[in-house]
Design an enzyme around this catalytic site. Structure first.
Site: not given
Ligand code: ZN
Length: 499
Positions: A264-265, A268, A294
């Protein structure tokens, strides 16, 4: 031939960007390295650096330069660096100069105090301890809204800070569509009986989780020259400058959530990493909105990281590292366990389907609060009733209910919808990538993710903040934000395995 006024603007903005990056680094250090007693001094340092950046930005000089540069903006191509920089800076400037610095300071101070109260309030599940802080935050948000021209809906002003130009009515329409489709899907899946996910709830040694997590993100594009990884209780991504992308994650000893948090990170991070280097040290040099950000974290976490083909490649390695726990568990059982749909209390642990209901609930309550249709004191009751209605879940206490997220204490009202908007856009963008690249699964099965990453860089990341979020999604996908591809994806992926 470059316009000297344009060069002046560019130099000023570069300095302001340096100050903001310095603040980013101070903040990163606070959350990752700083001993606890450094907090008061750090708060002062951060406040000073942020104030200097803000003062420089809202100065009359910048306003004059923007006025003088109208001609250049109009005579330059809309897509050009010059026109984009002037246009985006003007929009930022017009917003920033409407809010008196005292109000900015008051909002920041109130949020700091509220965040300090939120931790213990959550710990003790004591909503009353946070209530006065939330009331102050809300009252300051009303004053903030009052700084702007009356919008169609009060909530529009708040939303604009996180998803520029997006209107509440448009979000509501998208969320209605999600609700109509997802509520029956949750019910359908619930009736089919729960999937057993005990295989991913075992003992997984944190050191080994880190080792595998790094192997995964390296395959996706992480390099030691431009990235780093640290541990914090709440994972986040920070980029204090070009060529410097920092991820954090948290290792829970009883599950494998760290792997998904890292992906997830990474999503980003790779967005920031992929912004055109020529936009660095300008207001254009970052991702365009929280929603689009997102969309990328969810792409790498879910569309890539929870796909069959991804685990076709990585599962043998996972089995090797955790042979005792997973050695005799087949790939399909593991795949179903990490994709289990099951209504639960906590947003950040929710599956791909029910996650959106957590968001819709918050979006609805936020509107009721800002429109004075709901009093802060009645918030827990409203929260619990809606959890029951949407997810059939009974909330045992406020710690696992209305107190679970820090956003409202931090003063962020209007932020939550961007999570689900990101989900929706992720699949729209994905479908365009697949149209261009063809079958991605075969590549993932071989551990190849570079083509997807480069496609996203070329079509999305590179653009930075040059265009509005709406223009950006239209440039990437050829259409406006649309929930249908996402709903189709959820149903096709998750309904059959729960049947
Ligand atoms: Zn995120």
């Amino acid at each position: 031939m470059t316009d000297p006024k344009f060069e002046q603007l560019r130099e000023r903005l570069a300095e302001i960007d340096d100050l903001r990056k310095a603040a980013t680094l101070l903040f990163w250090d606070q959350r990752v390295k700083m001993p606890p007693n450094g907090a008061p001094a750090r708060a002062e340092a951060l406040a000073t650096v942020s104030r200097l950046a803000q003062e420089r930005f809202v100065s009359d000089d910048i306003g004059r330069l923007l006025d003088d540069l109208r001609g250049l903006e109009e005579s330059s191509d809309y897509d050009s660096f010059e026109a984009s920089l002037i246009r985006v800076t003007r929009r930022d400037y017009e917003k920033a100069t409407r809010v008196p610095p005292e109000l900015v300071g008051e909002m920041r101070r109130a949020a700091t105090l509220a965040l300090a109260a939120w931790g213990p309030a959550k710990q003790e599940s004591n909503f009353e301890a946070l209530r006065p802080h939330l009331e102050t935050n809300l009252e300051l948000r009303h004053r903030y809204v009052g700084c702007f021209e009356p919008a169609e809906e009060t909530y529009d002003v708040l939303l604009d800070d996180y998803e520029p130009n997006m209107k509440t009515a448009e979000v509501r329409e998208i969320f209605m569509e999600l609700k109509e489709e997802l509520l029956p899907l949750v019910e359908e899946i619930g009736e089919a009986g729960a999937i057993d996910d005990s295989v991913v709830r075992s003992n997984f040694e944190p050191g080994k989780q880190r080792e595998l997590g790094l192997e995964i993100v390296r395959r996706l594009g992480y390099t030691d020259e431009e990235w780093r990884l640290d541990e914090t209780p709440h994972p986040f991504m920070s980029s204090p400058g070009a060529g410097d992308i920092r991820l954090t994650t948290t290792y829970r000893p009883n599950d494998l959530s760290s792997l998904f948090a890292m992906m997830h990170e990474f999503g980003h991070g790779v967005y920031e990493w992929g912004v055109d280097p020529s936009l660095a040290r300008t207001p254009l040099g970052s991702g365009v909105s929280l929603g689009l950000h997102e969309s990328q974290s969810r792409t790498w976490e879910n569309l890539v990281g929870r796909s069959r083909s991804f685990w076709r490649f990585f599962y043998p390695r996972l089995q090797e590292i955790f042979s005792e726990q997973l050695g005799s568990v087949d790939e399909e059982t593991f795949y179903r366990a990490i994709n289990r749909v099951h209504p639960s209390l906590i947003r950040i642990d929710a599956d791909e389907v029910t996650y959106n209901m957590h968001i819709i609930l918050r979006f609805e309550l936020e509107q009721e609060l800002i429109e004075n249709r709901l009093a802060v004191r009645d918030l827990p009751e409203a929260w619990n009733a809606r959890m029951e209605e949407y997810l059939g879940v009974e909330v045992p206490d406020d710690a696992r209910g209305v107190l679970q997220d820090m956003h409202w204490a931090g003063g962020s009202l209007g932020y939550f919808p961007t999570y689900s908007l990101g989900n929706v856009m992720s699949v729209q963008i994905w479908e365009r990538a697949v149209e261009d690249l063809g079958d991605l699964d075969q590549r993932f099965e071989r551990g190849e993710f570079g083509e997807l990453r480069e496609w996203l860089r070329e079509h999305l990341y590179r653009l930075g903040r040059k265009f509005t979020p709406q223009e950006t999604i239209e440039r990437v996908t050829g259409s406006r934000i649309d929930a249908k591809p996402y709903l189709r994806y959820l149903r096709e992926k998750l309904a059959p395995q729960h049947a």
